[in-house]
Design a protein around this motif. Structure first.
Motif, PDB file in Angstrom:
ATOM      1  N   LYS A 152       0.830  -1.207   0.000  1.00 16.18           N
ATOM      2  CA  LYS A 152       0.000   0.000   0.000  1.00 16.18           C
ATOM      3  C   LYS A 152       0.863   1.254   0.000  1.00 16.18           C
ATOM      4  O   LYS A 152       0.393   2.331  -0.351  1.00 16.18           O
ATOM      5  N   MET A 153       2.114   1.095   0.412  1.00 12.47           N
ATOM      6  CA  MET A 153       3.002   2.254   0.534  1.00 12.47           C
ATOM      7  C   MET A 153       4.155   2.238  -0.465  1.00 12.47           C
ATOM      8  O   MET A 153       4.737   3.293  -0.733  1.00 12.47           O
ATOM      9  N   ALA A 154       4.519   1.068  -0.960  1.00  6.03           N
ATOM     10  CA  ALA A 154       5.671   0.954  -1.861  1.00  6.03           C
ATOM     11  C   ALA A 154       5.362  -0.066  -2.946  1.00  6.03           C
ATOM     12  O   ALA A 154       4.521  -0.952  -2.769  1.00  6.03           O
ATOM     13  N   SER A 155       6.059   0.072  -4.057  1.00  2.61           N
ATOM     14  CA  SER A 155       5.896  -0.879  -5.155  1.00  2.61           C
ATOM     15  C   SER A 155       7.234  -1.535  -5.466  1.00  2.61           C
ATOM     16  O   SER A 155       8.293  -1.026  -5.081  1.00  2.61           O
ATOM     17  N   VAL A 156       7.162  -2.635  -6.179  1.00  2.00           N
ATOM     18  CA  VAL A 156       8.385  -3.326  -6.591  1.00  2.00           C
ATOM     19  C   VAL A 156       9.217  -2.403  -7.486  1.00  2.00           C
ATOM     20  O   VAL A 156      10.444  -2.368  -7.373  1.00  2.00           O
ATOM     21  N   ASP A 157       8.553  -1.627  -8.341  1.00  8.16           N
ATOM     22  CA  ASP A 157       9.272  -0.679  -9.193  1.00  8.16           C
ATOM     23  C   ASP A 157      10.056   0.334  -8.365  1.00  8.16           C
ATOM     24  O   ASP A 157      11.192   0.684  -8.708  1.00  8.16           O
ATOM     25  N   GLU A 158       9.472   0.808  -7.274  1.00  8.10           N
ATOM     26  CA  GLU A 158      10.182   1.744  -6.406  1.00  8.10           C
ATOM     27  C   GLU A 158      11.420   1.096  -5.798  1.00  8.10           C
ATOM     28  O   GLU A 158      12.461   1.744  -5.640  1.00  8.10           O
ATOM     29  N   LEU A 159      11.305  -0.182  -5.469  1.00 16.50           N
ATOM     30  CA  LEU A 159      12.449  -0.893  -4.884  1.00 16.50           C
ATOM     31  C   LEU A 159      13.579  -1.040  -5.899  1.00 16.50           C
ATOM     32  O   LEU A 159      14.744  -0.766  -5.588  1.00 16.50           O
ATOM     33  N   THR A 160      13.237  -1.463  -7.115  1.00 14.71           N
ATOM     34  CA  THR A 160      14.280  -1.622  -8.136  1.00 14.71           C
ATOM     35  C   THR A 160      14.862  -0.269  -8.542  1.00 14.71           C
ATOM     36  O   THR A 160      16.058  -0.169  -8.819  1.00 14.71           O
ATOM     37  N   ASN A 161      14.035   0.780  -8.544  1.00 16.36           N
ATOM     38  CA  ASN A 161      14.539   2.123  -8.836  1.00 16.36           C
ATOM     39  C   ASN A 161      15.507   2.595  -7.752  1.00 16.36           C
ATOM     40  O   ASN A 161      16.499   3.258  -8.047  1.00 16.36           O
ATOM     41  N   ALA A 162      15.218   2.254  -6.497  1.00 16.63           N
ATOM     42  CA  ALA A 162      16.091   2.648  -5.387  1.00 16.63           C
ATOM     43  C   ALA A 162      17.466   2.004  -5.522  1.00 16.63           C
ATOM     44  O   ALA A 162      18.484   2.671  -5.314  1.00 16.63           O
ATOM     45  N   THR A 163      17.501   0.726  -5.884  1.00 17.60           N
ATOM     46  CA  THR A 163      18.809   0.082  -6.050  1.00 17.60           C
ATOM     47  C   THR A 163      19.539   0.675  -7.256  1.00 17.60           C
ATOM     48  O   THR A 163      20.743   0.915  -7.196  1.00 17.60           O
ATOM     49  N   ALA A 164      18.809   0.946  -8.328  1.00 16.98           N
ATOM     50  CA  ALA A 164      19.429   1.532  -9.530  1.00 16.98           C
ATOM     51  C   ALA A 164      19.984   2.924  -9.223  1.00 16.98           C
ATOM     52  O   ALA A 164      21.097   3.264  -9.647  1.00 16.98           O
ATOM     53  N   ASP A 165      19.216   3.711  -8.479  1.00 20.49           N
ATOM     54  CA  ASP A 165      19.681   5.056  -8.108  1.00 20.49           C
ATOM     55  C   ASP A 165      20.932   5.000  -7.240  1.00 20.49           C
ATOM     56  O   ASP A 165      21.742   5.924  -7.247  1.00 20.49           O
ATOM     57  N   ALA A 166      21.088   3.914  -6.495  1.00 19.70           N
ATOM     58  CA  ALA A 166      22.280   3.730  -5.665  1.00 19.70           C
ATOM     59  C   ALA A 166      23.447   3.158  -6.472  1.00 19.70           C
ATOM     60  O   ALA A 166      24.542   2.987  -5.951  1.00 19.70           O
ATOM     61  N   GLY A 167      23.194   2.852  -7.756  1.00 20.02           N
ATOM     62  CA  GLY A 167      24.269   2.351  -8.623  1.00 20.02           C
ATOM     63  C   GLY A 167      24.268   0.852  -8.832  1.00 20.02           C
ATOM     64  O   GLY A 167      25.217   0.302  -9.371  1.00 20.02           O
ATOM     65  N   TYR A 168      23.184   0.183  -8.429  1.00 23.39           N
ATOM     66  CA  TYR A 168      23.118  -1.271  -8.515  1.00 23.39           C
ATOM     67  C   TYR A 168      21.811  -1.684  -9.168  1.00 23.39           C
ATOM     68  O   TYR A 168      20.753  -1.648  -8.532  1.00 23.39           O
ATOM     69  N   GLN A 169      21.878  -2.060 -10.430  1.00 19.97           N
ATOM     70  CA  GLN A 169      20.685  -2.528 -11.127  1.00 19.97           C
ATOM     71  C   GLN A 169      20.166  -3.783 -10.437  1.00 19.97           C
ATOM     72  O   GLN A 169      20.940  -4.585  -9.923  1.00 19.97           O
ATOM     73  N   SER A 170      18.854  -3.940 -10.419  1.00 21.76           N
ATOM     74  CA  SER A 170      18.259  -5.145  -9.848  1.00 21.76           C
ATOM     75  C   SER A 170      17.033  -5.529 -10.648  1.00 21.76           C
ATOM     76  O   SER A 170      16.449  -4.709 -11.354  1.00 21.76           O
ATOM     77  N   HIS A 171      16.686  -6.807 -10.560  1.00 23.43           N
ATOM     78  CA  HIS A 171      15.447  -7.268 -11.163  1.00 23.43           C
ATOM     79  C   HIS A 171      14.819  -8.313 -10.246  1.00 23.43           C
ATOM     80  O   HIS A 171      15.477  -8.920  -9.422  1.00 23.43           O
TER      81      HIS A 171
END
Length: 95
Positions: A71-90
């Motif tokens: 309700k507060m976060a999405s999987v896309d937000e999680l993968t975007n957070a890792t990408a923004d930190a320099g680590y792509q994730s899927h």
């Protein structure tokens, strides 16, 4: 005294399962982690997302396990957070 402890444990288990209700767990494959500090960076990036209750990142398997409130976060937000930190994730798995 034993009955009191048993009642307390039963209440605690019921409360914790009620809190966990509605939460999701996602396992992310995280690429390009190449040192022992990388998992810390990824974990901190994930924990900044509102709704994330826990993030465990394993360097050896190159995976992150994240428990979050959908309700507060999405999987896309999680993968975007890792990408923004320099680590792509899927996504490896969602529960």
């Amino acid at each position: 005294m034993k009955k009191l402890i048993t009642a307390f444990v039963a209440t605690a288990l019921t409360a914790s399962s009620a809190l966990a209700e509605g939460f999701r767990t996602v396992t992310l494959d995280v690429t390009n982690m190449d040192c022992a500090v990388c998992p810390i960076t990824v974990r901190k990036a994930l924990e900044k997302i509102p709704g994330v209750t826990s993030a465990k990142v394993d360097f050896a398997s190159k995976r992150a396990e994240v428990v979050f409130d959908p309700k507060m976060a999405s999987v896309d937000e999680l993968t975007n957070a890792t990408a923004d930190a320099g680590y792509q994730s899927h996504v490896k798995q969602v529960q």
